[in-house]
Design a protein around this motif. Structure first.
Motif, PDB file in Angstrom:
ATOM      1  N   ASN A  12      10.390   9.506   4.278  1.00 23.00           N
ATOM      2  CA  ASN A  12      11.243  10.331   5.130  1.00 23.00           C
ATOM      3  C   ASN A  12      12.355   9.467   5.749  1.00 23.00           C
ATOM      4  OD1 ASN A  12      11.954  12.759   6.107  1.00 23.00           O
ATOM      5  ND2 ASN A  12      10.458  12.817   7.766  1.00 23.00           N
ATOM      6  N   LEU A  13      13.002   8.729   4.896  1.00 20.31           N
ATOM      7  CA  LEU A  13      13.993   7.735   5.336  1.00 20.31           C
ATOM      8  C   LEU A  13      15.126   8.362   6.153  1.00 20.31           C
ATOM      9  CD1 LEU A  13      15.241   4.796   4.958  1.00 20.31           C
ATOM     10  CD2 LEU A  13      16.434   5.725   2.979  1.00 20.31           C
ATOM     11  N   VAL A  14      15.471   7.659   7.247  1.00 20.74           N
ATOM     12  CA  VAL A  14      16.777   7.874   7.888  1.00 20.74           C
ATOM     13  C   VAL A  14      17.391   6.487   8.010  1.00 20.74           C
ATOM     14  CG1 VAL A  14      18.005   8.610   9.967  1.00 20.74           C
ATOM     15  CG2 VAL A  14      16.025   9.906   9.167  1.00 20.74           C
ATOM     16  N   GLY A  15      18.604   6.329   7.494  1.00 22.34           N
ATOM     17  CA  GLY A  15      19.237   4.999   7.510  1.00 22.34           C
ATOM     18  C   GLY A  15      19.306   4.456   6.096  1.00 22.34           C
ATOM     19  N   THR A  16      18.984   3.168   5.970  1.00 25.25           N
ATOM     20  CA  THR A  16      19.148   2.486   4.675  1.00 25.25           C
ATOM     21  C   THR A  16      17.843   1.814   4.262  1.00 25.25           C
ATOM     22  OG1 THR A  16      21.440   2.042   5.243  1.00 25.25           O
ATOM     23  CG2 THR A  16      20.498   0.680   3.492  1.00 25.25           C
ATOM     24  N   LEU A  17      17.541   1.895   2.987  1.00 26.01           N
ATOM     25  CA  LEU A  17      16.393   1.177   2.424  1.00 26.01           C
ATOM     26  C   LEU A  17      16.889   0.417   1.197  1.00 26.01           C
ATOM     27  CD1 LEU A  17      13.241   0.764   2.347  1.00 26.01           C
ATOM     28  CD2 LEU A  17      13.186   2.663   0.728  1.00 26.01           C
ATOM     29  N   ALA A  18      16.614  -0.898   1.174  1.00 25.38           N
ATOM     30  CA  ALA A  18      16.944  -1.694  -0.012  1.00 25.38           C
ATOM     31  C   ALA A  18      15.641  -2.009  -0.722  1.00 25.38           C
ATOM     32  CB  ALA A  18      17.652  -2.974   0.398  1.00 25.38           C
ATOM     33  N   ILE A  19      15.662  -1.888  -2.047  1.00 26.08           N
ATOM     34  CA  ILE A  19      14.438  -2.059  -2.836  1.00 26.08           C
ATOM     35  C   ILE A  19      14.679  -3.160  -3.850  1.00 26.08           C
ATOM     36  CG2 ILE A  19      12.837  -0.862  -4.390  1.00 26.08           C
ATOM     37  CD1 ILE A  19      14.350   1.719  -2.991  1.00 26.08           C
ATOM     38  N   GLU A  20      13.871  -4.212  -3.784  1.00 25.46           N
ATOM     39  CA  GLU A  20      13.964  -5.295  -4.778  1.00 25.46           C
ATOM     40  C   GLU A  20      12.962  -5.005  -5.878  1.00 25.46           C
ATOM     41  OE1 GLU A  20      13.550  -9.189  -3.078  1.00 25.46           O
ATOM     42  OE2 GLU A  20      14.782  -8.655  -1.360  1.00 25.46           O
ATOM     43  N   LEU A  21      13.432  -5.100  -7.121  1.00 28.08           N
ATOM     44  CA  LEU A  21      12.602  -4.718  -8.271  1.00 28.08           C
ATOM     45  C   LEU A  21      12.537  -5.838  -9.291  1.00 28.08           C
ATOM     46  CD1 LEU A  21      14.432  -1.321  -8.735  1.00 28.08           C
ATOM     47  CD2 LEU A  21      12.019  -1.500  -8.123  1.00 28.08           C
ATOM     48  N   PHE A  22      11.415  -5.896 -10.003  1.00 21.55           N
ATOM     49  CA  PHE A  22      11.320  -6.734 -11.197  1.00 21.55           C
ATOM     50  C   PHE A  22      11.323  -5.796 -12.394  1.00 21.55           C
ATOM     51  CE2 PHE A  22       8.362  -9.732  -8.598  1.00 21.55           C
ATOM     52  CZ  PHE A  22       9.460 -10.412  -8.073  1.00 21.55           C
ATOM     53  N   LEU A  23      12.115  -6.137 -13.400  1.00 19.64           N
ATOM     54  CA  LEU A  23      12.051  -5.392 -14.663  1.00 19.64           C
ATOM     55  C   LEU A  23      11.084  -6.143 -15.575  1.00 19.64           C
ATOM     56  CD1 LEU A  23      13.009  -3.189 -16.648  1.00 19.64           C
ATOM     57  CD2 LEU A  23      14.888  -4.717 -17.294  1.00 19.64           C
ATOM     58  N   CYS A  24       9.930  -5.517 -15.847  1.00 12.76           N
ATOM     59  CA  CYS A  24       8.894  -6.143 -16.683  1.00 12.76           C
ATOM     60  C   CYS A  24       8.729  -5.270 -17.919  1.00 12.76           C
ATOM     61  CB  CYS A  24       7.563  -6.202 -15.945  1.00 12.76           C
ATOM     62  SG  CYS A  24       7.650  -7.027 -14.361  1.00 12.76           S
ATOM     63  N   GLY A  25       9.250  -5.735 -19.054  1.00 13.36           N
ATOM     64  CA  GLY A  25       9.246  -4.891 -20.263  1.00 13.36           C
ATOM     65  C   GLY A  25      10.095  -3.665 -19.968  1.00 13.36           C
ATOM     66  N   ASP A  26       9.458  -2.465 -20.125  1.00 10.92           N
ATOM     67  CA  ASP A  26      10.223  -1.257 -19.810  1.00 10.92           C
ATOM     68  C   ASP A  26       9.757  -0.645 -18.485  1.00 10.92           C
ATOM     69  OD1 ASP A  26       7.757  -0.443 -20.591  1.00 10.92           O
ATOM     70  OD2 ASP A  26       8.430   0.987 -22.112  1.00 10.92           O
ATOM     71  N   LYS A  27       9.073  -1.473 -17.665  1.00 10.51           N
ATOM     72  CA  LYS A  27       8.558  -0.948 -16.392  1.00 10.51           C
ATOM     73  C   LYS A  27       9.279  -1.582 -15.202  1.00 10.51           C
ATOM     74  CE  LYS A  27       3.972   0.254 -17.916  1.00 10.51           C
ATOM     75  NZ  LYS A  27       4.068  -0.299 -19.303  1.00 10.51           N
ATOM     76  N   LEU A  28       9.390  -0.835 -14.121  1.00 11.52           N
ATOM     77  CA  LEU A  28       9.948  -1.388 -12.887  1.00 11.52           C
ATOM     78  C   LEU A  28       8.822  -1.581 -11.882  1.00 11.52           C
ATOM     79  CD1 LEU A  28      13.252   0.658 -12.484  1.00 11.52           C
ATOM     80  CD2 LEU A  28      13.014  -1.779 -13.026  1.00 11.52           C
ATOM     81  N   VAL A  29       8.777  -2.788 -11.338  1.00 11.35           N
ATOM     82  CA  VAL A  29       7.752  -3.140 -10.373  1.00 11.35           C
ATOM     83  C   VAL A  29       8.475  -3.425  -9.054  1.00 11.35           C
ATOM     84  CG1 VAL A  29       6.075  -4.946  -9.809  1.00 11.35           C
ATOM     85  CG2 VAL A  29       6.257  -4.099 -12.157  1.00 11.35           C
ATOM     86  N   VAL A  30       8.009  -2.823  -7.969  1.00 14.82           N
ATOM     87  CA  VAL A  30       8.678  -3.035  -6.680  1.00 14.82           C
ATOM     88  C   VAL A  30       8.169  -4.342  -6.070  1.00 14.82           C
ATOM     89  CG1 VAL A  30       9.131  -2.093  -4.385  1.00 14.82           C
ATOM     90  CG2 VAL A  30       8.848  -0.538  -6.335  1.00 14.82           C
ATOM     91  N   GLU A  66       0.847  -1.207   0.000  1.00 15.48           N
ATOM     92  CA  GLU A  66       0.000   0.000   0.000  1.00 15.48           C
ATOM     93  C   GLU A  66       0.874   1.246   0.000  1.00 15.48           C
ATOM     94  OE1 GLU A  66      -2.398  -0.634   3.474  1.00 15.48           O
ATOM     95  OE2 GLU A  66      -3.783  -1.972   2.418  1.00 15.48           O
ATOM     96  N   GLU A  67       1.929   1.201   0.808  1.00 12.23           N
ATOM     97  CA  GLU A  67       2.824   2.363   0.934  1.00 12.23           C
ATOM     98  C   GLU A  67       3.582   2.622  -0.377  1.00 12.23           C
ATOM     99  OE1 GLU A  67       3.314   5.422   3.212  1.00 12.23           O
ATOM    100  OE2 GLU A  67       2.244   3.661   4.002  1.00 12.23           O
ATOM    101  N   ILE A  68       3.996   1.544  -1.036  1.00 11.15           N
ATOM    102  CA  ILE A  68       4.709   1.688  -2.313  1.00 11.15           C
ATOM    103  C   ILE A  68       3.793   2.366  -3.326  1.00 11.15           C
ATOM    104  CG2 ILE A  68       5.700   0.386  -4.262  1.00 11.15           C
ATOM    105  CD1 ILE A  68       6.503  -1.773  -2.076  1.00 11.15           C
ATOM    106  N   ARG A  69       2.534   1.947  -3.329  1.00 13.28           N
ATOM    107  CA  ARG A  69       1.575   2.552  -4.270  1.00 13.28           C
ATOM    108  C   ARG A  69       1.309   4.009  -3.916  1.00 13.28           C
ATOM    109  NH1 ARG A  69      -2.685  -2.091  -6.342  1.00 13.28           N
ATOM    110  NH2 ARG A  69      -1.100  -3.335  -7.402  1.00 13.28           N
ATOM    111  N   LYS A  70       1.241   4.295  -2.593  1.00 14.02           N
ATOM    112  CA  LYS A  70       1.039   5.697  -2.174  1.00 14.02           C
ATOM    113  C   LYS A  70       2.192   6.569  -2.646  1.00 14.02           C
ATOM    114  CE  LYS A  70      -1.377   4.991   2.126  1.00 14.02           C
ATOM    115  NZ  LYS A  70      -1.030   4.882   3.548  1.00 14.02           N
ATOM    116  N   ALA A  71       3.376   5.966  -2.755  1.00 13.83           N
ATOM    117  CA  ALA A  71       4.551   6.729  -3.225  1.00 13.83           C
ATOM    118  C   ALA A  71       4.505   6.909  -4.742  1.00 13.83           C
ATOM    119  CB  ALA A  71       5.841   6.026  -2.804  1.00 13.83           C
ATOM    120  N   GLY A  72       3.453   6.389  -5.384  1.00 14.55           N
ATOM    121  CA  GLY A  72       3.291   6.564  -6.828  1.00 14.55           C
ATOM    122  C   GLY A  72       4.030   5.507  -7.640  1.00 14.55           C
ATOM    123  N   LEU A  73       4.384   4.379  -6.995  1.00  8.34           N
ATOM    124  CA  LEU A  73       5.164   3.347  -7.696  1.00  8.34           C
ATOM    125  C   LEU A  73       4.328   2.086  -7.892  1.00  8.34           C
ATOM    126  CD1 LEU A  73       8.381   4.050  -5.648  1.00  8.34           C
ATOM    127  CD2 LEU A  73       8.000   4.643  -8.042  1.00  8.34           C
TER     128      LEU A  73
END
Ligand code: AMP
Length: 368
Positions: free
Chosen positions: A244-262, A104-111
């Motif tokens: 509003n990150l403080v510290g580290t965030l790692a993001i795993e992504l799928f490359l689907c065609g020309d789109k990135l999906v978290v 839900e949060e990823i989608r709220k971020a527009g991703l």
């Protein structure tokens, strides 16, 4: 001034954070229930206690100037008891402890996330099974909380599999997320760090190869067009700003065609970022320490192509220092080598990815 850093969790990530912090002259206190844990071996002090022990957490609070964590499943009562010295706060933990909240949060971020359905009760599952019959497709059902490295995941190919899941595996006390099985060209990841001043830095994107759902190799630079690399960096900065990150965030992504999906987030340094230890000017662990201590962040520039090879418990020959040649071996000090358990990793650096991959192949075959 910060002199002593407290780390919740004494596994390999805590150990590598502590090694980076020690190089900068900090003292380390770690809280972990296992005697002689990987981080405990190199910390100034270990508080031997369970992770939900609030009194032990208070002892950690009293002995440190700043506190960080190495894993996402930190008990939220403990995190809240430590807030005074936890610049990362408990917000990102709340998000990443539950796949439904995270998506839900990823989608709220527009991703973008994969298409998913939240199974939060037996009634909802019953309705989902009825709807699935009208739209059968391949799914992965994951526990919303607590799974990692493919644990707690069920692959559903057809209605028989789904009925079996409902009868044999489903636990109504647990929440699940049913994800559409996604065809992707590549799996990528990107690590972003941010300090309290809002300074943000992103590491080069890694291309990840998994075996049995466990990370096998990370290839950097990822073999991608420049615009996809830029898109991944934008995803990272967008998320870091949104939460509003403080510290580290790692993001795993799928490359689907020309789109990135978290696919997934981790609120900490990540296995796929271990290449930074030898291939970047600043490692993800040093950057994490800089971020939580609100220091200026280091340079994330890649100084050499690199392939990171994970060493699992069954890879005895890769743990043999005599076999390692010129490559960079990192062992985590784990006493027992179980199958599938991450024991260390090797960073192979060369002039090109092709040369790195040839060297990696030689290492893998060095037991034959
Ligand atoms: P995760 O625990 O979500 O990181 O999943 C572990 C691995 O399973 C991923 O690295 C992918 O290789 C695979 N995987 C996870 N989710 C999906 C999905 N929705 N579709 C296809 N493969 C997936």
């Amino acid at each position: 001034m910060i002199q002593t850093i407290g780390i919740l969790g004494g596994g390999q990530l805590g150990r590598m954070m502590a090694l980076a912090a020690r190089a900068m002259g900090y003292k380390i206190v770690v809280l972990d229930p296992t005697p002689n844990c990987p981080c405990g071996q190199i910390a100034d002090k270990q508080i031997l206690a369970e992770f939900d022990d609030v009194d032990a957490a208070k002892e950690l609070l009293d002995s440190c100037d700043v506190i960080t964590y190495e894993f996402e499943n930190v008990n939220l009562n403990v995190a809240n008891a430590l807030l005074a010295k936890l610049p990362q706060t408990s917000r990102l933990l709340e998000i990443t402890q539950n796949r439904i909240v995270e998506k839900e949060e990823i989608r709220k971020a527009g991703l973008k996330t994969v298409e998913y359905f939240a199974i939060t009760s037996a009634d909802i599952l019953e309705q989902f099974v009825i709807d699935y019959k009208k739209n059968p497709r391949k799914l992965i059902i994951k526990t919303a909380q607590g799974g990692y490295d493919g644990k707690g995941q069920n692959v559903i190919n057809n209605i028989e599999d789904l009925s079996l899941f409902e009868k044999a595996n489903y636990n109504p006390k647990i929440q699940y997320v049913a994800e559409d099985f996604t065809k992707f060209e590549k799996e990528l990841s990107v690590v972003v760090c941010r300090n309290k001043n809002g300074e943000t830095s992103v590491f080069p994107v890694a291309e990840n190869i998994h075996k049995n759902q466990i990370l096998f190799q990370s290839i950097v630079p990822a073999r991608l067009p420049d615009d996809v690399e830029k898109m991944a960096v934008n995803v990272a900065t967008q998320l870091a700003t949104h939460i509003n990150l403080v510290g580290t965030l790692a993001i795993e992504l799928f490359l689907c065609g020309d789109k990135l999906v978290v696919n997934e987030l981790a609120p900490r340094p990540h296995n796929s970022g271990h290449y930074t230890m030898n291939a970047c000017i600043t490692s993800q662990f040093e950057q994490h320490i800089r971020a939580v201590c609100n220091l200026k962040l280091g340079d994330t520039k890649l100084v050499s192509p690199c392939v990171m090879l994970n060493i699992l418990g069954e890879d005895k020959h890769l743990m043999n220092r005599e076999n390692i040649g010129k490559h960079k071996l990192h062992l985590y000090g784990k006493v027992e080598a179980k199958n599938g358990r991450k024991m260390g990793h090797i960073n192979v650096l060369a002039d090109s990815i092709d040369k790195c991959l040839i060297e990696v192949e030689k290492l893998i075959n060095s037991n034959q």
